[in-house]
Design a protein around this motif. Structure first.
Motif, mmCIF file in Angstrom:
data_model
loop_
_atom_site.group_PDB
_atom_site.id
_atom_site.type_symbol
_atom_site.label_atom_id
_atom_site.label_comp_id
_atom_site.label_asym_id
_atom_site.label_seq_id
_atom_site.Cartn_x
_atom_site.Cartn_y
_atom_site.Cartn_z
ATOM 1 N N MET A 1 74.990 -3.782 39.914
ATOM 2 C CA MET A 1 75.029 -2.579 39.122
ATOM 3 C C MET A 1 75.777 -1.492 39.876
ATOM 4 S SD MET A 1 71.861 -0.295 37.653
ATOM 5 C CE MET A 1 71.106 -1.732 36.938
ATOM 6 N N ARG A 2 76.924 -1.084 39.326
ATOM 7 C CA ARG A 2 77.714 -0.068 40.011
ATOM 8 C C ARG A 2 78.085 1.069 39.074
ATOM 9 N NH1 ARG A 2 81.996 -3.652 43.619
ATOM 10 N NH2 ARG A 2 80.481 -4.517 45.061
ATOM 11 N N THR A 3 77.417 1.187 37.951
ATOM 12 C CA THR A 3 77.766 2.200 36.978
ATOM 13 C C THR A 3 76.921 3.439 37.197
ATOM 14 O OG1 THR A 3 78.269 0.447 35.402
ATOM 15 C CG2 THR A 3 78.076 2.666 34.533
ATOM 16 N N ILE A 4 77.442 4.385 37.946
ATOM 17 C CA ILE A 4 76.800 5.675 38.113
ATOM 18 C C ILE A 4 77.867 6.732 37.878
ATOM 19 C CG2 ILE A 4 75.117 4.794 39.755
ATOM 20 C CD1 ILE A 4 76.748 6.114 41.985
ATOM 21 N N LEU B 1 83.547 -7.092 58.892
ATOM 22 C CA LEU B 1 83.603 -5.775 58.256
ATOM 23 C C LEU B 1 84.696 -5.729 57.196
ATOM 24 C CD1 LEU B 1 83.108 -2.349 59.830
ATOM 25 C CD2 LEU B 1 85.185 -2.725 58.491
ATOM 26 N N GLU B 2 85.867 -6.286 57.512
ATOM 27 C CA GLU B 2 86.967 -6.277 56.548
ATOM 28 C C GLU B 2 86.640 -7.112 55.319
ATOM 29 O OE1 GLU B 2 90.101 -7.613 59.108
ATOM 30 O OE2 GLU B 2 90.816 -5.559 59.465
ATOM 31 N N THR B 3 85.922 -8.210 55.499
ATOM 32 C CA THR B 3 85.488 -9.025 54.354
ATOM 33 C C THR B 3 84.556 -8.220 53.464
ATOM 34 O OG1 THR B 3 85.702 -11.093 55.578
ATOM 35 C CG2 THR B 3 84.243 -11.100 53.667
ATOM 36 N N THR B 4 83.646 -7.472 54.076
ATOM 37 C CA THR B 4 82.719 -6.640 53.303
ATOM 38 C C THR B 4 83.481 -5.569 52.533
ATOM 39 O OG1 THR B 4 81.012 -6.984 54.985
ATOM 40 C CG2 THR B 4 80.666 -5.188 53.427
ATOM 41 N N LEU B 5 84.477 -4.973 53.154
ATOM 42 C CA LEU B 5 85.289 -3.967 52.466
ATOM 43 C C LEU B 5 85.978 -4.564 51.240
ATOM 44 C CD1 LEU B 5 86.984 -2.079 55.447
ATOM 45 C CD2 LEU B 5 85.522 -1.044 53.698
ATOM 46 N N ARG B 6 86.533 -5.770 51.394
ATOM 47 C CA ARG B 6 87.211 -6.418 50.272
ATOM 48 C C ARG B 6 86.230 -6.703 49.136
ATOM 49 N NH1 ARG B 6 92.441 -5.243 51.186
ATOM 50 N NH2 ARG B 6 93.015 -5.716 53.353
ATOM 51 N N GLU B 7 85.039 -7.125 49.485
ATOM 52 C CA GLU B 7 84.028 -7.396 48.459
ATOM 53 C C GLU B 7 83.637 -6.108 47.726
ATOM 54 O OE1 GLU B 7 80.943 -9.160 50.736
ATOM 55 O OE2 GLU B 7 81.855 -11.171 50.757
ATOM 56 N N MET B 8 83.531 -5.014 48.477
ATOM 57 C CA MET B 8 83.157 -3.736 47.872
ATOM 58 C C MET B 8 84.270 -3.169 47.002
ATOM 59 S SD MET B 8 81.305 -2.006 51.204
ATOM 60 C CE MET B 8 80.876 -0.462 50.362
ATOM 61 N N ALA B 9 85.507 -3.583 47.279
ATOM 62 C CA ALA B 9 86.654 -3.083 46.507
ATOM 63 C C ALA B 9 86.935 -3.930 45.274
ATOM 64 C CB ALA B 9 87.894 -3.043 47.397
ATOM 65 N N ALA B 10 86.230 -5.051 45.128
ATOM 66 C CA ALA B 10 86.483 -5.966 44.014
ATOM 67 C C ALA B 10 85.657 -5.574 42.783
ATOM 68 C CB ALA B 10 86.149 -7.390 44.439
ATOM 69 N N ASP C 1 85.027 -4.586 38.480
ATOM 70 C CA ASP C 1 85.429 -3.547 37.529
ATOM 71 C C ASP C 1 85.070 -2.150 38.016
ATOM 72 O OD1 ASP C 1 86.381 -5.496 35.800
ATOM 73 O OD2 ASP C 1 84.434 -5.714 34.800
ATOM 74 N N SER C 2 84.059 -2.032 38.875
ATOM 75 C CA SER C 2 83.625 -0.724 39.376
ATOM 76 C C SER C 2 83.582 -0.746 40.901
ATOM 77 C CB SER C 2 82.245 -0.371 38.817
ATOM 78 O OG SER C 2 82.265 -0.347 37.409
ATOM 79 N N PRO C 3 84.746 -0.723 41.539
ATOM 80 C CA PRO C 3 84.788 -0.813 43.007
ATOM 81 C C PRO C 3 84.133 0.388 43.672
ATOM 82 C CG PRO C 3 86.937 -0.221 42.144
ATOM 83 C CD PRO C 3 86.095 -0.588 40.965
ATOM 84 N N LEU C 4 83.502 0.140 44.801
ATOM 85 C CA LEU C 4 82.842 1.207 45.556
ATOM 86 C C LEU C 4 83.765 1.840 46.582
ATOM 87 C CD1 LEU C 4 79.376 -0.487 46.203
ATOM 88 C CD2 LEU C 4 79.929 1.247 44.493
ATOM 89 N N VAL C 5 84.791 1.112 47.016
ATOM 90 C CA VAL C 5 85.729 1.623 48.009
ATOM 91 C C VAL C 5 87.152 1.297 47.574
ATOM 92 C CG1 VAL C 5 84.068 1.366 49.889
ATOM 93 C CG2 VAL C 5 85.665 -0.501 49.390
ATOM 94 N N VAL C 6 88.088 1.980 48.193
ATOM 95 C CA VAL C 6 89.501 1.745 47.896
ATOM 96 C C VAL C 6 90.291 1.836 49.190
ATOM 97 C CG1 VAL C 6 89.931 4.198 47.422
ATOM 98 C CG2 VAL C 6 91.472 2.475 46.473
#
Length: 216
Positions: free
Chosen positions: A2-5, A130-139, A141-146
Motif C-alpha cells: 500500500m503506497r497510496t497516501i 542498499l542499491e537493490t532496496t532503492l530499486r525495489e522502492m522505485a518500482a 505504480d507508486s514509487p517511494l523514491v526516485v
C-alpha cells in the motif's frame, strides 16, 4: 504494497522522519512527547536543512497526519505522546524504512552516503544490498523514491523520496543547470563527525527529559 497516501508538506515530512528515526534510535523514549519531537525536528545534527519549527507547527502537522492515519496519539498517558504509522501504511521493511527516514531528514543522497549514515537504523551487508532496496522502492505504480540525474563529475547519482514537500527531477528529466560537485569526505573524518552527531543526539535527549521532569 500500500503506497497510496497524499502528498505531504515539508513540516509533515520532518515530523514523520523524526518519529521514524527516534523509534529506532531511542526506543526507551518512544512514543515521543511534543517537546521531545520538536527538539528532534530542529536538532542541528543529521538534518538538512536545519529547521526552527515551533509547537504550533508541529502540533498542527500531527493533527493532519493523525487524520490520515500516518501518526498516532497515545491516550491515557500523563504526557501526550505520539508515534508514526506511515511505515505500517506503506508496509516498509527495516531496510526501506531506514532509507526513507534518511531521505526525509537529509534530502537527496547518494547510495554511498545512505549506507554510511544508516548504521543506527539498519545494517546493510554491502552497498549492493542498499542499491537493490532503492530499486525495489522505485518500482511499481507508486514509487517511494526516485533516482536523480547524475551531476557532472560525480560517480554516483543521488536519490530522493517521493512523498512530497520538495519537487524532484527523475533521471529521465533534463536538469536546467548543474549543481556544484559534492566535496570528497575523508572516511576517518566522516566517522568522527558521525560519532559527534550521535553524542549531540544523546545530550539533546537527556536535556529534553530533564526539562520534562522539571516541568519546564
Amino acid at each position: 504494497m500500500m503506497r497510496t497516501i497524499r502528498e505531504l508538506d515539508a513540516t509533515e515530512v520532518r515530523v514523520l522522519g523524526s518519529l521514524m528515526e527516534k523509534e529506532r534510535t531511542t526506543p526507551d523514549y518512544y512514543p515521543m512527547t511534543i517537546k521531545a519531537l520538536i527538539a528532534a525536528c530542529n536538532q542541528k545534527s543529521n538534518r538538512e536543512p536545519v529547521t526552527e519549527l515551533n509547537e504550533t507547527q508541529v502540533v498542527e502537522a500531527l493533527d493532519r497526519l493523525r487524520k490520515d492515519v500516518l501518526a498516532w496519539r497515545s491516550d491515557g498517558a500523563r504526557v501526550e505522546r505520539w508515534s508514526q504509522s506511515i511505515s505500517r501504511r506503506l508496509e516498509l521493511s527495516s531496510a526501506s524504512k531506514a532509507i526513507l527516514t534518511l531521505l526525509m531528514l537529509r534530502g537527496p543522497q547518494t547510495p554511498g552516503q545512505l549506507r554510511s549514515r544508516s548504521s543506527r537504523l539498519h545494517s546493510f551487508s554491502d552497498l549492493a544490498e542498499l542499491e537493490t532496496t532503492l530499486r525495489e522502492m522505485a518500482a511499481g505504480d507508486s514509487p517511494l523514491v526516485v533516482e536523480l540525474e547524475r551531476q557532472p563529475g560525480t560517480k554516483e547519482s543521488r536519490w530522493a523520496h517521493r512523498l512530497g514537500a520538495e519537487p524532484v527531477r527523475s533521471v529521465a528529466s533534463p536538469a536546467p543547470r548543474s549543481l556544484p560537485d559534492s566535496p570528497t569526505v575523508n572516511p576517518g573524518l566522516s566517522e568522527r563527525v558521525e560519532a559527534l552527531e550521535r553524542r549531540v543526539d544523546e545530550l539533546t535527549r537527556e536535556l529534553t527529559q530533564l526539562r520534562e521532569e522539571l516541568g519546564s
